[in-house]
Design an enzyme around this catalytic site. Structure first.
Site, PDB file in Angstrom:
ATOM      1  N   LEU A 149       0.869  -1.169   0.000  1.00 23.83           N
ATOM      2  CA  LEU A 149       0.000   0.000   0.000  1.00 23.83           C
ATOM      3  C   LEU A 149       0.907   1.220   0.000  1.00 23.83           C
ATOM      4  O   LEU A 149       1.915   1.240   0.706  1.00 23.83           O
ATOM      5  CB  LEU A 149      -0.907   0.018   1.238  1.00 23.83           C
ATOM      6  CG  LEU A 149      -1.928  -1.119   1.368  1.00 23.83           C
ATOM      7  CD1 LEU A 149      -2.683  -0.996   2.688  1.00 23.83           C
ATOM      8  CD2 LEU A 149      -2.913  -1.126   0.202  1.00 23.83           C
ATOM      9  N   ASP A 150       0.546   2.246  -0.768  1.00 24.38           N
ATOM     10  CA  ASP A 150       1.416   3.416  -0.807  1.00 24.38           C
ATOM     11  C   ASP A 150       1.319   4.195   0.500  1.00 24.38           C
ATOM     12  O   ASP A 150       0.460   3.927   1.343  1.00 24.38           O
ATOM     13  CB  ASP A 150       1.132   4.293  -2.028  1.00 24.38           C
ATOM     14  CG  ASP A 150      -0.245   4.942  -1.997  1.00 24.38           C
ATOM     15  OD1 ASP A 150      -0.586   5.571  -0.985  1.00 24.38           O
ATOM     16  OD2 ASP A 150      -0.976   4.830  -2.990  1.00 24.38           O
ATOM     17  N   ILE A 151       2.197   5.164   0.673  1.00 25.21           N
ATOM     18  CA  ILE A 151       2.340   5.850   1.948  1.00 25.21           C
ATOM     19  C   ILE A 151       1.062   6.548   2.395  1.00 25.21           C
ATOM     20  O   ILE A 151       0.790   6.678   3.592  1.00 25.21           O
ATOM     21  CB  ILE A 151       3.523   6.854   1.883  1.00 25.21           C
ATOM     22  CG1 ILE A 151       3.868   7.384   3.287  1.00 25.21           C
ATOM     23  CG2 ILE A 151       3.222   7.983   0.902  1.00 25.21           C
ATOM     24  CD1 ILE A 151       5.159   8.170   3.334  1.00 25.21           C
ATOM     25  N   THR A 186      -2.043   5.505   1.715  1.00 27.12           N
ATOM     26  CA  THR A 186      -3.156   4.550   1.773  1.00 27.12           C
ATOM     27  C   THR A 186      -3.090   3.779   3.084  1.00 27.12           C
ATOM     28  O   THR A 186      -2.015   3.373   3.519  1.00 27.12           O
ATOM     29  CB  THR A 186      -3.111   3.573   0.590  1.00 27.12           C
ATOM     30  OG1 THR A 186      -3.166   4.313  -0.632  1.00 27.12           O
ATOM     31  CG2 THR A 186      -4.282   2.605   0.632  1.00 27.12           C
TER      32      THR A 186
END
Length: 286
Positions: A105-107, A109
């Site tokens: 998951l990106d930072i 999210t």
């Protein structure tokens, strides 16, 4: 029975199969003193070495899987050169192998991340051929209409190919009247692939901005309401077997009491070590 070396390394949690294959290509892996080649096989009794270090390839016999509720601001890397917090900092330590994240998951999210010490399971759960559904709550800013939703489900062109949602549904039940009547709208979406930032890019292709994104489901696993941000929970036997089932793997699982006994023994060992250290400090002070 012999197995391919990269599969052995992945199964015991040393890395993904792709990582293990790259180690073999680089000449870093040997079996019984001979440099391994991609496609070589080995037995459990063989001496496998990585970078000159003998590896323990005796798998403990059961697979650990946990769900982690990722907060915004954490990154999905083991180490960050910028000093940012990583998801691995809050996970329990393993006596053998390592935790492997099932996707990323990106930072910005938050939400459900699965971790396992079984590299083969992790690799299959991430492989696109299994088309495992991911479920998200997404808050978008901008006007959304039915033709837009139809396009998002039919498929739109992104820079890395066609992308689409399986389902897009308004999610209004738990939101305040002020938020419902604002330009920010919540939706519950499902998607059967995990390309980088795909959920955000799909909405952006329609001219609306994603300002909140939370994963709430992965395949048969839903984020439990009792797992707060920054906390984790081990999956039970039924949940773990369900993950094995959707990727056509045979589940080798010990009863929960054996897992908890193993966890308790490791915890007691730590406490004894701490007690020994405290005694030594007292002796020095007297």
């Amino acid at each position: 029975m012999s197995e391919k070396i990269h599969k052995i390394l992945a199964t015991v949690g040393l890395g993904s199969r792709r990582e293990a294959e790259s180690w073999i290509v680089e000449g870093r892996v040997s079996v019984n003193g001979n440099i391994a080649k991609v496609g070589d096989r080995a037995l459990p009794s063989d001496k496998i070495m990585l970078d000159g270090r003998v590896l323990s390839t005796n798998y403990q016999g059961y697979t650990r899987v946990l769900m982690y509720n990722k907060p915004e601001g954490e990154i999905c890397s083991t180490v960050d050169g910028k000093g940012r917090a990583t998801v691995y900092e809050r996970l329990p330590r393993l006596s053998k192998g390592r935790w492997i994240s099932v996707g990323r998951l990106d930072i910005n999210t938050s939400g459900l991340l699965l971790f396992t010490d079984n590299g083969e399971l992790a690799n299959r759960l991430m492989h696109p051929r299994y088309e495992i559904s991911r479920q998200y709550l997404v808050r978008v800013y901008g006007a959304v209409n039915q033709p837009m939703i139809t396009r998002l489900m039919k498929g739109v062109v992104l820079d890395d190919g066609i992308g689409r949602f399986d389902t897009v549904k308004p999610n209004l039940n738990s939101r305040s009247d002020n938020e419902i009547n604002s330009s920010n709208k919540w939706y519950r979406v499902t998607i059967s692939e995990g390309r980088k930032r795909e959920v955000r890019r799909l909405w952006q292709s329609q001219g609306v901005e994603v300002n909140r994104l939370k994963r709430i489901g992965f395949g048969p696993i839903e984020l439990s309401s009792i797992v707060r941000k920054g906390e984790f929970m081990y999956l039970n036997e039924y949940q773990t077997k369900s993950l094995f089932g959707i990727v056509q793997l045979d589940a080798i699982y010990h009863p929960e009491k054996e897992i908890y006994r193993d966890m308790r023994q490791r915890k007691e060992k730590k406490l004894r070590a701490r007690g020994s250290n405290n005694s030594q400090k007292k002796t020095k002070n007297t």
